[in-house]
Design a protein around this motif. Structure first.
Motif, PDB file in Angstrom:
ATOM      1  N   ARG A  50       0.933  -1.208  -0.016  1.00 42.98           N
ATOM      2  CA  ARG A  50      -0.155  -0.059   0.011  1.00 42.98           C
ATOM      3  C   ARG A  50       0.844   1.254   0.129  1.00 42.98           C
ATOM      4  N   ALA A  51       2.157   1.252   0.776  1.00 44.40           N
ATOM      5  CA  ALA A  51       3.020   2.555   0.542  1.00 44.40           C
ATOM      6  C   ALA A  51       3.324   2.483  -1.014  1.00 44.40           C
ATOM      7  N   ALA A  52       3.646   1.587  -1.556  1.00 44.41           N
ATOM      8  CA  ALA A  52       4.143   1.686  -3.028  1.00 44.41           C
ATOM      9  C   ALA A  52       3.314   2.340  -3.816  1.00 44.41           C
ATOM     10  N   PHE A  53       1.923   1.706  -3.789  1.00 39.99           N
ATOM     11  CA  PHE A  53       0.644   1.971  -4.542  1.00 39.99           C
ATOM     12  C   PHE A  53       0.604   3.591  -4.116  1.00 39.99           C
ATOM     13  N   LEU A  54       0.607   4.025  -2.934  1.00 35.22           N
ATOM     14  CA  LEU A  54       0.313   5.386  -2.428  1.00 35.22           C
ATOM     15  C   LEU A  54       1.140   6.285  -2.989  1.00 35.22           C
ATOM     16  N   ALA A  55       2.591   5.860  -2.983  1.00 28.29           N
ATOM     17  CA  ALA A  55       3.369   6.668  -3.610  1.00 28.29           C
ATOM     18  C   ALA A  55       3.178   7.095  -5.080  1.00 28.29           C
ATOM     19  N   ASP A  56       2.777   5.722  -6.050  1.00 28.01           N
ATOM     20  CA  ASP A  56       2.275   6.082  -7.445  1.00 28.01           C
ATOM     21  C   ASP A  56       0.928   7.078  -7.364  1.00 28.01           C
ATOM     22  N   CYS A  57       0.306   7.113  -6.236  1.00 32.82           N
ATOM     23  CA  CYS A  57      -1.011   7.821  -6.535  1.00 32.82           C
ATOM     24  C   CYS A  57      -0.573   9.238  -6.464  1.00 32.82           C
ATOM     25  N   LEU A  58       0.227   9.641  -5.196  1.00 36.42           N
ATOM     26  CA  LEU A  58       0.689  10.755  -4.913  1.00 36.42           C
ATOM     27  C   LEU A  58       1.410  11.338  -5.970  1.00 36.42           C
TER      28      LEU A  58
END
Length: 458
Positions: A50-58
């Motif tokens: 989720r941290a990696a996916f969040l980085a993509d989202c931001l």
């Protein structure tokens, strides 16, 4: 100059974003703010996928804002402290954010409101930004929430949804509000090798592609393990890169049986949120207890590890668990099978399985995850608490040619067709040639153990 702060949380998009639209309508400039709340990490929810996916989202959100003349301000720390700092730096009058529904998020929202009001600022919270129908909007006459999905869905379907807001053409951000560098996926360790890309742009591409080639057949193919024909939009819904309201309205306009089935799944998402909003303790305690004396981590360590690693000796279970480790995602039918196997066949506490899923699932969500686990365990809103899913029967039905198993369990690729689901039945030399474990338990033994346990409590 009138300035507003828009606090992004689980709504990382520009399309159909009620807080952003409201802030732009009433202010000369806005501060788009995201706070990497350390309380989330402290609670164990900042899992690698989720941290990696969040980085993509931001990164995607920042890029979209910059295309419109703006930028995303990212801070780390206590959310209330960082929002108040940004408000002071921008001399903002108000903060806009999407409504939250978990116990943690509601308490955090209350803290933020009190802190802002102490300083003469206002907090505006917008409903129906992360759900289609907010918790509490539809209720039965005798309770504060629905405990059965079908009557909930009937009322949910009659709710008039708000209008979908367009993405802004321009976002003006005032000077003087500093942020930190955006996080990067490359900085995160322990990420699943096959984790999908995040971000609103990716999410909208997936919707367009699925509407074109998958939605019409959704009701017929969503349980087909090998076809992998679900929308795979769950992570985008979790992070809010897609709007549930927009998806429901688009599906209804599209029409057809597949679209109706898709909308029903979005209603399940809202159903779980209204349950958890009314009964927050259901995130860790039985909603309807059966007084189970579950096997624990200590008492069932070998079985639990075999389940986690995908070496239970039941191919469809092992395929699903390996998919989870590799992709940070799992087919919905496979989630039901693996959860039933852990809780009913191995008689292991559902919380152990829920914690494992929350660690790996990129769409790991307290409401959906915990309440679906309880549904399978028979301690939730399920009206058939003693239902047990047979992994062999289910595999033959939903993976008849063994394609799904072959994809994830390479040890069995030379076993043809339906035989792959019962490798222990192969002839001596053929069985001996396989580098694959025997079943950790006989299905009949597991079923009898579960029935005896539940009979004691009934």
């Amino acid at each position: 100059m009138h300035v507003s702060v828009v606090l992004f949380t689980s709504d990382l998009r520009l399309h159909d974003h009620p807080p952003l639209r409201a802030a732009l309508d009433c202010a000369d400039a806005v501060v788009p703010l995201f706070v990497r709340d350390r309380a989330v990490a402290a609670a164990g929810f900042d899992a690698p996928n989720r941290a990696a996916f969040l980085a993509d989202c931001l990164a995607d959100l920042d890029a979209s804002l910059r295309e419109r003349g703006g930028r995303l301000v990212v801070r780390s720390g206590d959310l209330v402290t960082e929002v108040c700092r940004a408000v002071a730096e921008a001399d903002a009058d108000e903060v806009h954010m999407s409504a939250a529904h978990s116990h943690f998020a509601v308490r955090r929202e209350d803290r933020l409101r009190r802190a802002l009001e102490t300083d003469g600022r206002r907090l505006f919270v917008h409903d129906a930004a992360t759900v289609a129908v907010p918790p509490g909007e539809v209720t039965p006459s005798s309770s504060d929430h629905f405990a059965v999905f079908t009557p909930y869905y009937r009322q949910w379907s009659q709710v008039r949804l708000r209008a979908v807001a367009t993405a802004p053409r321009q976002v003006r951000v005032p000077d003087g509000v500093k942020g930190e560098p955006l996080p990067s996926r490359d900085e995160v360790r322990g990420v699943s090798a096959g984790l999908a890309a995040g971000g609103e742009s990716e999410g909208r591409k997936r919707v367009t592609a699925y509407w074109r080639r998958g939605l019409d057949a959704y009701d017929d193919t969503r349980d087909d393990l090998a076809a992998d024909a679900t929308s795979q939009l769950s992570a985008h819904l979790h992070f809010g890169t897609l709007s549930p309201v927009e998806l429901v309205q688009r599906a209804r306009r599209h029409g057809g049986r597949g679209a109706e089935a898709f909308v029903r799944q979005l209603a399940w998402r809202d159903f779980h949120r209204q349950v958890l909003a009314a009964r927050p303790q259901a995130s860790h305690a039985d909603y309807r207890t059966k007084h189970d004396h579950w096997r624990t981590e200590r008492g069932a360590r070998a079985d639990i590890e075999a389940w986690r690693e995908g070496r239970t000796g039941y191919p469809v279970i092992d395929a699903a668990m390996r998919q989870l480790l590799h992709e940070g995602w799992m087919h919905n039918r496979a989630r039901l099978l693996t959860a039933s196997f852990l809780c009913k066949t191995l008689y292991v506490d559902w919380r152990i399985g829920a914690a494992h899923f929350l660690h790996w699932l990129v769409d790991g969500d307290v409401a959906n995850n915990q309440l679906n686990w309880q549904w399978v365990a028979g301690t939730g809103t399920d009206t058939r608490p003693n239902r047990v899913l047979n992994p062999v029967t289910q595999a033959k039905r939903h993976d008849p040619d063994g394609t799904y198993v072959h994809r994830w369990v390479p040890e069995l690729r030379d076993v043809d067709g339906r035989a792959v689901h019962e490798p222990w039945k192969l002839a001596g030399l053929d069985r001996a040639a396989l580098d694959y474990p025997d079943p950790v338990v006989e299905l009949s033994d597991g079923l009898n153990r579960f029935r005896r346990a539940r009979a004691r409590e009934d």
